[in-house]
Structures are given as structure tokens and as C-alpha cells.
Design an enzyme around this catalytic site. Sequence first.
Site, mmCIF file in Angstrom:
data_model
loop_
_atom_site.group_PDB
_atom_site.id
_atom_site.type_symbol
_atom_site.label_atom_id
_atom_site.label_comp_id
_atom_site.label_asym_id
_atom_site.label_seq_id
_atom_site.Cartn_x
_atom_site.Cartn_y
_atom_site.Cartn_z
ATOM 1 N N SER A 85 0.791 -1.168 -0.107
ATOM 2 C CA SER A 85 -0.023 -0.044 0.085
ATOM 3 C C SER A 85 0.911 1.190 0.183
ATOM 4 O O SER A 85 1.756 1.478 0.814
ATOM 5 C CB SER A 85 -0.881 -0.006 1.326
ATOM 6 N N GLY A 86 0.672 2.288 -0.925
ATOM 7 C CA GLY A 86 1.551 3.238 -1.185
ATOM 8 C C GLY A 86 2.747 3.297 -2.079
ATOM 9 O O GLY A 86 3.440 4.119 -2.295
ATOM 10 N N THR A 90 -2.083 2.551 -8.089
ATOM 11 C CA THR A 90 -3.129 3.220 -8.730
ATOM 12 C C THR A 90 -2.594 3.970 -9.699
ATOM 13 O O THR A 90 -3.168 4.126 -10.862
ATOM 14 C CB THR A 90 -4.081 3.980 -7.620
ATOM 15 N N ASN A 135 -0.803 5.847 2.542
ATOM 16 C CA ASN A 135 -1.320 6.560 1.262
ATOM 17 C C ASN A 135 -2.580 7.577 1.268
ATOM 18 O O ASN A 135 -3.245 7.246 1.894
ATOM 19 C CB ASN A 135 -1.624 5.289 0.431
ATOM 20 N N SER A 138 -5.111 5.852 -1.224
ATOM 21 C CA SER A 138 -5.141 4.180 -1.151
ATOM 22 C C SER A 138 -6.474 3.681 -1.732
ATOM 23 O O SER A 138 -7.611 4.117 -1.173
ATOM 24 C CB SER A 138 -5.149 3.978 0.305
ATOM 25 N N SER A 139 -6.152 2.488 -2.508
ATOM 26 C CA SER A 139 -7.546 2.044 -3.014
ATOM 27 C C SER A 139 -8.096 0.906 -2.211
ATOM 28 O O SER A 139 -7.416 0.108 -1.464
ATOM 29 C CB SER A 139 -7.108 1.174 -4.176
ATOM 30 N N GLY A 336 -2.761 -3.272 -2.124
ATOM 31 C CA GLY A 336 -1.513 -3.716 -1.826
ATOM 32 C C GLY A 336 -1.368 -4.375 -0.449
ATOM 33 O O GLY A 336 -2.481 -4.204 0.392
ATOM 34 N N GLU A 338 -0.630 -5.005 3.332
ATOM 35 C CA GLU A 338 -0.976 -3.889 4.528
ATOM 36 C C GLU A 338 -0.777 -4.500 5.619
ATOM 37 O O GLU A 338 -0.976 -5.761 6.078
ATOM 38 C CB GLU A 338 -2.509 -3.590 4.518
#
Length: 1028
Positions: A85-86, A90, A135, A138-139, A336, A338
Site C-alpha cells: 500500500s502506497g 493506482t 497513502n 489508497s485503493s 497492496g 498492508e
Amino acid sequence: MIGVGDMVLLEPLNEDSFIENLRKRFDHNEIYTYIGSVVISMNPYRSLPIFTPEKVEEYLPGLDEAYRSLRDQDKDQCILITGESGAGKTEASKLVMSYVAAVCGKGQEVNKVKEQLLQSNPVLEAFGNAKTVRNDNSSRFGKYMDIEFDFKGDPLGGVISNYLLEKSRVCKQPRGERNFHIFYQLLSGASGDTLTKLKLDRDFSKYNYLSLDSATVNGLDDAASFRTVRNAMQIVGFMEDEVQLVLELVAAVLKLGNIEFKPESRVNGFDESRVKDKNDLKEMCELLGIEQSVLERAFSYRTVEAKMEKVSTTLNVAQAQAKTRHKVMGVLDIYGFEIFEDNSFEQFIINYCNEKLQQIFIELTLREEQEEYVREGIEWTNIEYFNNAVICDLIENNQNGILAMLDEECLRPGTVTDDTFLDKLNTICAEHQHFESRLSKNSKFLTDHSLPHSCFRIQHYAGKVLYRVEGFVDKNNDLLYRDLSQAMYKATHSLMRQLFPEGNPAKVNLKRPPTAGFQFKASVGGLMKNLQTKNPNYIRCIKPNDKKAAHIFTDSLVCHQVRYLGLMENVRVRRAGYAFRQPYEPCLERYKMLCKQTWPHWRGPARDGVEVLLTDCSVPAEEFAYGRSKIFIRNPRTLFTLEERRRACLEDLATLIQKIYRGWKCRTHFLLLKKSQVVVAAWYRRYAQQNKYEKIKSATLVMQSFTRGWKARKILRQLKYEKRCKEAVTTIAAYWHGTQVRREYRKFFRANAGKKIYCFIIQRIMQKYFLGLKTTVPSMSPIDNTWSAQPYSFLEGAHTELRRIFHLWRCKKHRGQFTEEKKAVYEEKLEASEIFKDKKALYPSSVSQPFKGDYLEIHKNPKYLKLNSAVEEKVLLADVVNKINRANGKGSPRLFLLTKSNFVLADQKTGQVKASVPLPDLTSVSVSTQSDGFFALKLKEGSASAAKGDFLLSSEHLIEIITKLHRTGTTAADKDQINIDISDEFLVQFKQDKVCVKFIQGGPKNGTSAACKRKNNRLLEVSVPSSP
């Protein structure tokens, strides 16, 4: 070039040189590095000029290779974007979309599709992305998009699938994080009118679902983002009313968060919930079109069905607040890996998905490739790597997997809590090498104080993650009570009804819905099967630091990601392996035109054909290897060279085909022209001969007609001559005979004596006839029909004409004696005859009565001086009439005055005007066929005079009154003709009611005058005495 662009070429190859090469390129803004076709993407945490459409193709050759394979070799592709994540997944997916838009063709439809593909990202990010501690964008859901291409490589459209939206974020966010972007964008960017319609306020603090400690994010303009989202929704295909429905739903969610419940005790000792403040509930119901009582009950009660019985139970406060085959390129952008301070069910599911993606990377990139080399007989040294299949089995095993045990706990009867779930894990998974728990049978974790009692730890491929079991069972159940679904289905809000189809009473399903874990496991399984049907291409995203800052490169963090992503093993396999492999048959079929020996058909085995082909193309022996069923090519440049030569050869073949086609087309066109010329010439010759024949025929007919005419005229002259000779002989003979007769009889008769005697006798007879008329002529009265008899039959015409002329002259003399007044009287009598003759029994008795007009002598009588002054125009008729009362049928005397423009009803005693009606308001007059004096004056509906209704009157001078009314209405040019209705039954309007007036024949006992009686509220009956 800064550093080494492709890690396959890195020397020496070890972990330190790998990290140092990434650092060197990162420091010089070179964020993309490659392992063959695998892209390593470093998140720069800032905008770089390489993200423009012009630079996309230059910086992403891996995507170019995938696109060319899709377009040229008809192989479906998928692009897997993975990382923490981050790490920039995306943004990498946006870059893929930009690449597709940059390399595809042009055209109105193609540009429209490309724009829709690009604009789908802002919409999905607004509703599925949020700020987290790692992030800012973040998605919070997984997204897989299949982009469909036509045979030219132009995009036709896309299909987007989503996985596991983090629904719990709507109700609660960890400290330092935000809710989904759309809530903040709507409150910041919507106009005042829009917020008023949605019953919202810009102040974030008024909504419980919006965390205030991180409501604003540096560098993020929510107002501008909202305008971007609105524009993107229109481009994607949302209609304006559909956008409004979505915004109403978002506003309703914000209102839902403000609804609070208070506990109340029932008589049976159980607690129930009640809504504290119903204002937000009311506004939410108005937005969704739901009755407030229905939604409030759904929030507070739950219906349980068992067999044929229904039981409604109350909810406590906690429960109330909790609830065509085309080429395809797939793009996977999923959450991602986490690792947070507090990891729950959502992080467990997300990390499970990342384990599956890592497994497919291992399967397709490391294990399967090495196994294929061995299977094909290619010399190969095995490369060791970590296989995470054991971790995936720990989570998804159908018997002892963590998800299976969680589903079993959710479904079993009895008391089920998160602690019972943890006890089961401690019992079954205690000996697993990647599972750790403080309470497990494994004694080595009993003194591990970093492992709390209510948690368990899994050693993932990316590191150890500590999961807190609190909420696992409830989140896995993911229950939505049927009462809420049915309440939402009752909404008039069309989008809400579509979101809750299970609320339809006609489709009630008593079966327990699948758990969230089961659904996600099935979705991930379907995704893995889909990815395995396509040729994979990887973008491995790496996060350079945990501070979300530019220009910072943390070696330890990057090294950890390189290790668990297996990038070093990927480089080793890539170095030792081959970039391209293909079965012999399709390879020979694709490149056979490059060699004269294999073109156009190769008769021998496909492998021999490929060997001849590569030898003829002078491909170095170290660049390829022959397997048992496939040809292996080591360097992609070799393949690109073959493709370029094939493209040039195809251009030559296309030119040859064009040449042959054009020759065939021209020959066909020439033969068609030649055939057409023959047909045209034949038709023209036929036409010319026809014209020549017609001219010869016409000339022949003319000559024949002249010849026949000449012969006929010659014969005619001969016949005429013979006829004249015969006539001359006859005439001479006649004259000769006449002369002989006259000589013989001259002595007996004098010439012309008979004719003269006849004329003399006729003259005497006519003289005697005309002199006789002097004494027998009738009187001058026009009604005298006598006339003398006809003396001779030959005078019949003259006798009749003289009688007619005499009558006309006598009538003219009679009319000349009339004055203007007497003439008007006779005209009125004539008009009365036309109206009433043979229609009303009263008419014969009125013929002998002269029409006097002014029966009251209104100008001379001083009694009517006031009335005379009130009437400005000349009075044509003044008489006393009786106005019939509807209540009793009796009449009251009234003065009736008629002028050229209106009629007046006045009181007989005082002379006061009771009613003055303009003649244009009078539409018709109704009378009976009998000898009574009743008549009804019917007024035009809607006029001011018709406010009190029609007039029912009676008079002794009925014939004169109606005649003068009709005559006055007819002579006026601006008035409509008054209709005269003669019937023994007609309707009269009295104010708001219509009354029927009916005339009946009475006996001698009824007297000599007509009498009117009221039969009921709707009927007046007039009894008319029978005529003697």
C-alpha cells in the site's frame, strides 16, 4: 543512461548491486527499471514529466511488448500491478490507460472509447479510494479491467470487476485516516443549490461518519476533484438524472450516520431501541422516497422466519447502529499488502489476495518456466526460490484453512464469539510453521509479549502480520437483516431499489447468504483462473520510504520488498532462460514468408521448416534453442527483427495482392465496358433501322394517300358532273311542265288569291279577340283568379301569356299603393307565416289580427314616463306579459319592451326595470305546438344576463312578439339568428337547475285558458284546453 536499465545485464549480480542500481536511478528520476519484460516501478511521491502522453511509449517498453503481442499475435494479455500500500499501483494503472490512449489509432469512436477508459479512474477513485496513514489515495477495493480491442488494435470498450470494498470504513475510520473521497468532495465542491436539494451542509463536523482530525489533505483539492468526477461521470455515460440519484444516495449515507438510538426497556425485560432525533431520519426518507415509519421500524425490529412462522424481535442499540470475442488486455489494480498497528478482517482478506497474486507470479514466472525448460529438453540449472503455496493453503484450505474454520464458526449453532474462533485456530493450526499464537499449543510463543492474547500472527511472504480477532465473526457474516432490505426496496428512489433486489417480497429467499470470506475466496479464485488464460505482464511497485516524501530512499525498506517480491530470483531465471517460446507449427505459419523454401507451403515436418527458416534468416545459433515441441528465442531483439522483416514482407505481399487485384479489376471493368458497348451498338443499330423504316413507311403512306385522293377527286368530279346534268334535265322539265299547267289553268284562278284571303281572316279574328278582352278583363284585385275563356286553339300561347302579364301588372299597381308602415306590417305577417304556419295551433287565429306593436302607448301614457326615459332606443313592441314563477307555476304581470338591441322586463305597477337583456345574449325561443301563449327566452351560457337563468313568459300576442324578436335578430348584421324551437316539451334553465316544461291537452273542465302547475322540482306542466 543512468545505471543499468535492465537488471538482466547487471554485473555483478547480487543484492547490494541490485539495491544500489535502484538507488542510483531513483536519485536521477529514473523510476522504471526492467527485468526483461517485468517493470520495477519506484514511487517518486511527486509528478514527473515522464507522465505526459508523449513520454508514455518511451518509458514503458514492457507495455509496448504486451500490446504488440495482443495486436500482432492475437494473444490475450494481462498486466498485474502489485506492491505494498502506497507503492504507486493506482498511478501505474492510470499510466497503463494513458499508454493505451497514446498508441491506439484515431477516429471519433476510438477517441470516445479512449476518453471513457481514462475517465473511469476518477469515478472509481472517488467512490473506492481513501486517505490512509500510508497513502493519501489508497485503493480500498480491488479493480480488474478487461479492455477489448478490435483486429486493428483499437479499443472497443472495457469491463470492470471489483473485489471486496472496505465497507466498514464508511462507519468508522482509524485515527489519521479519512472516509471515502466522495463524501468530502461532495461537501466541498457542490454548489449551494445542490447542497440545499440534498439537505446537506458544508461543515464536516456536522456528520458523524467524517473524521475531523484528517478531513483535509495537503495537496488534495476536494472541490476541484468533485468537478472532475462530475465531468468524468458524464463522459463515462451517466445521465444527469442518474448522477443526481447517486448524489442523493451519498447524502442519505451521511444522514444515516447522524441517526442515534436510545435504549428503552420493555415489559418483558428486554431492551429495545428508539431513534433519538428524527430530523435526520425524516430528511433521509425524503431523499430516498421511503415512508418514515417503515424505515424506523426496519432500524428497530428484525423479523425471523422459521418454516411457516414469522417472529418480530426488537434490536438493541448496538445492532441498530451496526448495519463478441475480441482481443483482451486485462489490467489488475488491487489493494497492496498492508501491515498496520491494528490489523483486522479487512487486512487479512487483502493480504490473502496478495498471497494469491504472489503465487501466480511464482507459478508463471519462476516454477512453470523452469519446468517447461526441463520438459522441452533445454539444458537448465535449477534456481531455488521461496514458494508461498504453503501460506495460501493455511488460509484457503477447505478442511483446515483459516477461512474454512471462520465459516464453520459463523454457521454452527450455539454461542459463537471471536474468542471461540481463536480457540479453534489455536487447536488446529498450532503446529503450522507460518502460524503464531500466544495461546496455541506451541510453547515457544507463551512468553512472546509482542503477541497479545486476543491476536494471532501469520508469517506472510512480505513479512509477519499481527491480526486482532475482534470483529472477525461479525464482519465475515456481513448480515443485512431482511427488514432493512425490504424497507429499502419500498423506496421510490430507483437506484436504491436496484441496490436491494433481495428486498422484493416476490423473491424472498430464506437461505442464509454466503459469508464475506467465502464470497471473496470465490472471487479471487475466478480472478486467478481469468489471469491464467492470458499472457501475464508484471509491474512490480516498490515504496522507497514510509514518509510519503520525495528524494528519500530507505535501503532496508527497499531491500525487504525486493526479497519478498522475489526479484533477484526473477533476474536469475531471466538471465538463464529464453524470452520467447512458441510451438513449431504456429511459428512456421507466422514467419514462413521470410524464406523462399518455406513459402508458400512447407511439405515436411514443422521443426525442419523452422530450422530451414532460421538458417536462411542468418539467426545466430546462440540466440535460439530447439525444444521437443517448441522453438525458444533468447533475446526479444531477435524476435523484433523477425517481426520487422515479416512486416516488410507483408507490405510486399500486400503490394502484389493490390497489383493483381487492380489488374483483375481493370480487366473486369474493360470486359464490362466492351460488353456494354456491343449491347449499346446493337440497340442503336436497331433504333436507327427502326427510324429509317418508320420514315419509309410514312412516305409510302403519304404517296398512297395522295394517289387515292387524286383518283377519288377524279371520280367525284365525274359523279358531280353527271348529277348536275340530271338535275338540269329535271329542272328544265319541271319548269316546262309548270309553264304548261299555268297556261292551262290561268283562266280559272287569279295569282296569289288564296294566301291573301287566309291572312285577312286571321287578322279579323285576332282583332275581335283583343276588343273582347276590354269587356271581359277581371278586377284589379290580386286575389281574383278569373280570366275569360280561350276562343280559338291557335291563340293558346298568346292567351296564357296575356293572363300572366296582366296579373303581374295588377300586382305592381297594388304594391304601389302601400305606405312604408303598411309594407313592414305585411312583411312581418309574411315572416310569421314562415315561422308558425302549420306548426302552431294558435297561428290561424292571429292572421286576421293586425300587428299593433305598442299596445301600451308608452310614449303617450304618463304612467310609463320613467320607463320611457330609461329606454334610450325606439320601442318596437310594448306589451304586458306574465312571468311564470318556478315555485308554483303562477304568473306575475310584467311589462315587455323590445328595441333593436335588447328587450326589457319591467314591473307593471312601478315601471321599474327588472331585467334588460342584449339581443346577442338571446340564443333561442321555445314554444309549444298548441294554442297556448307560453314561450321561453333562452339566454347564452356564461353571459352576464344568464346569471339568473332563462325567462318563461306567457302573452296573448305571442305570435307578434316572437316574430318581432326573430325579425330584429335577423336584420342586425352583428347578431346571430335567433332559433325558434317549437316543441311540446323543452328545458328551461332556472339559475343552477334545469326544469322541464311539458304541455298536455286538457279537458273541458280545465277552463278556456292554459294553466301551469308545478309537478316537482324538475317539471312544470302546462294544461292547454282542447280546441272546439
